[in-house]
Design a protein around this motif. Structure first.
Motif, mmCIF file in Angstrom:
data_model
loop_
_atom_site.group_PDB
_atom_site.id
_atom_site.type_symbol
_atom_site.label_atom_id
_atom_site.label_comp_id
_atom_site.label_asym_id
_atom_site.label_seq_id
_atom_site.Cartn_x
_atom_site.Cartn_y
_atom_site.Cartn_z
ATOM 1 N N GLU A 76 0.739 -1.130 0.037
ATOM 2 C CA GLU A 76 -0.124 -0.140 0.028
ATOM 3 C C GLU A 76 0.855 1.126 -0.166
ATOM 4 N N ARG A 77 1.918 1.135 0.849
ATOM 5 C CA ARG A 77 2.813 2.468 0.877
ATOM 6 C C ARG A 77 3.572 2.640 -0.459
ATOM 7 N N GLY A 78 4.069 1.468 -1.003
ATOM 8 C CA GLY A 78 4.746 1.661 -2.201
ATOM 9 C C GLY A 78 4.011 2.170 -3.365
ATOM 10 N N ASN A 79 2.616 1.649 -3.348
ATOM 11 C CA ASN A 79 1.856 2.090 -4.472
ATOM 12 C C ASN A 79 1.503 3.556 -4.279
ATOM 13 N N ALA A 80 1.191 4.022 -3.160
ATOM 14 C CA ALA A 80 0.890 5.310 -2.711
ATOM 15 C C ALA A 80 2.220 6.403 -3.041
ATOM 16 N N ALA A 81 3.309 5.769 -2.865
ATOM 17 C CA ALA A 81 4.613 6.443 -3.178
ATOM 18 C C ALA A 81 4.498 6.667 -4.727
ATOM 19 N N LEU A 82 4.184 5.817 -5.490
ATOM 20 C CA LEU A 82 4.243 5.924 -6.977
ATOM 21 C C LEU A 82 3.183 6.889 -7.440
ATOM 22 N N LYS A 83 1.922 6.812 -6.787
ATOM 23 C CA LYS A 83 1.131 7.899 -7.157
ATOM 24 C C LYS A 83 1.390 9.093 -6.853
ATOM 25 N N ARG A 84 2.196 9.386 -5.906
ATOM 26 C CA ARG A 84 2.704 10.644 -5.303
ATOM 27 C C ARG A 84 3.715 11.217 -6.435
ATOM 28 N N MET A 85 4.307 10.288 -6.900
ATOM 29 C CA MET A 85 5.364 10.477 -8.125
ATOM 30 C C MET A 85 4.668 11.086 -9.372
ATOM 31 N N LEU A 86 3.715 10.178 -9.605
ATOM 32 C CA LEU A 86 2.944 10.739 -10.791
ATOM 33 C C LEU A 86 2.321 11.753 -10.790
ATOM 34 N N MET A 101 -2.785 -3.189 -14.792
ATOM 35 C CA MET A 101 -2.730 -1.907 -14.183
ATOM 36 C C MET A 101 -3.775 -1.384 -13.295
ATOM 37 N N ASP A 102 -4.914 -1.640 -13.941
ATOM 38 C CA ASP A 102 -6.224 -1.562 -13.200
ATOM 39 C C ASP A 102 -6.231 -2.035 -11.958
ATOM 40 N N ARG A 103 -5.711 -3.282 -11.644
ATOM 41 C CA ARG A 103 -5.623 -4.042 -10.327
ATOM 42 C C ARG A 103 -4.573 -3.549 -9.577
ATOM 43 N N LEU A 104 -3.639 -2.693 -9.965
ATOM 44 C CA LEU A 104 -2.809 -1.881 -8.986
ATOM 45 C C LEU A 104 -3.311 -0.464 -8.708
ATOM 46 N N GLY A 105 -4.514 0.008 -9.297
ATOM 47 C CA GLY A 105 -5.152 1.057 -8.931
ATOM 48 C C GLY A 105 -4.362 2.353 -9.899
ATOM 49 N N LEU A 106 -3.854 1.825 -10.996
ATOM 50 C CA LEU A 106 -3.009 2.618 -11.971
ATOM 51 C C LEU A 106 -3.643 2.727 -13.337
ATOM 52 N N ALA A 111 -4.824 7.647 -12.968
ATOM 53 C CA ALA A 111 -3.625 8.550 -13.199
ATOM 54 C C ALA A 111 -4.107 9.989 -13.382
ATOM 55 N N ARG A 112 -5.040 10.131 -14.445
ATOM 56 C CA ARG A 112 -5.391 11.599 -14.869
ATOM 57 C C ARG A 112 -5.968 12.280 -13.654
ATOM 58 N N ALA A 113 -6.765 11.472 -12.527
ATOM 59 C CA ALA A 113 -7.189 12.046 -11.332
ATOM 60 C C ALA A 113 -6.031 12.807 -10.571
ATOM 61 N N LEU A 114 -5.042 12.331 -10.672
ATOM 62 C CA LEU A 114 -3.744 12.723 -9.910
ATOM 63 C C LEU A 114 -3.032 13.756 -10.720
#
Length: 402
Positions: A76-86, A101-106, A111-114
């Motif tokens: 969860e933390r690694g995934n959140a870190a990637l989203k913050r980078m995006l 990618m969908d399963r990873l929430g990506l 991504a566009r929402a971020l």
């Protein structure tokens, strides 16, 4: 400036050959590529000779000018870190199948929402509106799927793959073009978009531009396959002491070749007088070339053909190419001292730019070598980075066994 794409931030989730070749081309042009890897690392880290585990020859050539960060995207933390980078990246590149990618929430929507300005670029096996959408894809499979081995077999016997990862590299080039174009479009509109680069369709376009041939027309007016390219005598020709690549192509070339080979009468033969006749009788011409070129040495023929302005070049091996005089003069090959791998032979950036010339900034990275550095640049504080490392969501080179 260190290249025309200086300042462009790319988060690169690709692995193996195709995606990393695409991101290599962008990294060489100055893009800041954060290579996101699992704890096991990119598969190509184990391909080819290596001085140290995880630093194989193929990986070294595909991943220079990039920095490596290890993120566990299922954490969860690694995934959140990637989203913050995006959120502050310009491009996301990936080679997973879209459902993964969908399963990873990506997904693109996530991504566009971020980051509405993000260029979201995927290269994977098959277009998503066809029945093969969920199939895995590798270079060999795609070569087979578009008929490349069949085309090869028409000149060499049983079906064979081309002896390089041609589908991966062609699609990687298409991916880099798509990314660059998406960035240009964003400069105009301020808005990012999703780009999908499917291997099957992209490589089919590459191959069938030559080989759809008679099936270009409806109904067809001939067979598939460009006859000249499939002729078994289209090959390097044996001389008295080696092999020579010769491409006698247009009317002027053929007239001159008939003259210098001692057969000027062939220029008046309707079978060989123009490209239409030559195409129909290409087998006879290639047999003629093979017979004639076997009568002199490579050096003799090069002198004769260069004087006649007929395209020709001595055939190299991969080893002799290293000493090719042209390659030496343009500085294509050079030696560099890699911080962990010692002295390596590397290849330069082939293009020449009159301004903002690309440079070789980083050697291929060790797994997780830049995890802390990249997180810091993407706005993570020291305490946050410590928590990510402690949870196993992020690893450094010291934490991995590759």
């Amino acid at each position: 400036m260190s290249g025309p794409l200086d300042g462009v931030r790319i988060v690169d989730l690709t692995s193996n050959f195709m995606g990393p070749f695409g991101s290599l081309l962008l990294a060489d042009l100055g893009a800041d590529v954060a290579k996101v890897e699992s704890r096991e690392g990119d598969t190509t880290r184990g391909v080819g000779p290596a001085r140290h585990r995880g630093m194989g020859a193929i990986f070294l050539h595909l991943n220079r000018n990039k920095r490596s960060i290890v993120l566990d995207l299922k954490n969860e933390r690694g995934n959140a870190a990637l989203k913050r980078m995006l959120a502050t990246a310009d491009v996301l590149m990936y080679s997973l199948r879209p459902r993964a990618m969908d399963r990873l929430g990506l997904s693109y929507d996530a991504a566009r929402a971020l980051n509405p300005g993000l260029s979201y670029c995927g290269a994977f096996g098959f277009g998503q509106n066809g029945p093969y959408a969920e199939r895995p894809a590798y270079d060999d499979l795609i070569q087979a799927a578009v008929g490349m081995p069949v085309l090869q077999s028409r000149k060499s016997g049983p079906p064979q793959y081309v002896a390089t990862a041609i589908a991966d590299r062609v699609v990687g080039m298409a991916l880099s073009t798509a990314v660059s174009t998406a960035l240009f479009q964003r400069e105009r509109t301020g808005v990012g978009q999703e780009i999908q680069v499917p291997m099957f369709e992209t490589f089919a376009q590459f191959v069938l531009g030559d080989h759809l041939y008679g099936h270009t027309f409806v109904p067809s007016i001939g067979e598939s396959g460009y006859a000249r390219m499939m002729n078994p005598d289209r090959r390097p020709y044996r001389t008295l002491d080696g092999y020579l690549g010769v491409n006698v192509y247009n009317d002027k070339h053929w007239r001159r070749f008939f003259e210098v080979s001692g057969h000027p009468e062939m220029a008046a033969d309707p079978r060989f007088a123009d490209i239409h006749g030559r195409t129909e009788h290409i087998g006879l011409l290639y047999e003629f070339l093979a017979r004639v070129l076997a009568t002199r040495s490579t050096a003799e023929w090069l002198e004769i053909l260069n004087e006649a302005d007929i395209p020709a070049i001595e055939m190299n091996t991969p080893e002799s190419l290293l000493d090719d005089p042209h390659m030496k003069d343009v500085g294509f090959f050079f030696e560099e001292d890699h911080p962990s791998e010692g002295t390596l032979r590397s290849m330069g950036i082939p293009q020449r730019w009159s301004a903002d010339a690309p440079e070789l900034r980083y050697p291929a990275p060790r797994l997780g070598e830049h995890s802390v550095q990249l997180l810091t640049e993407y706005g993570f504080g020291r305490h946050e980075i410590g928590e990510l490392l402690g949870s196993g969501a992020v690893c450094t080179a010291d934490d991995t066994t590759v």
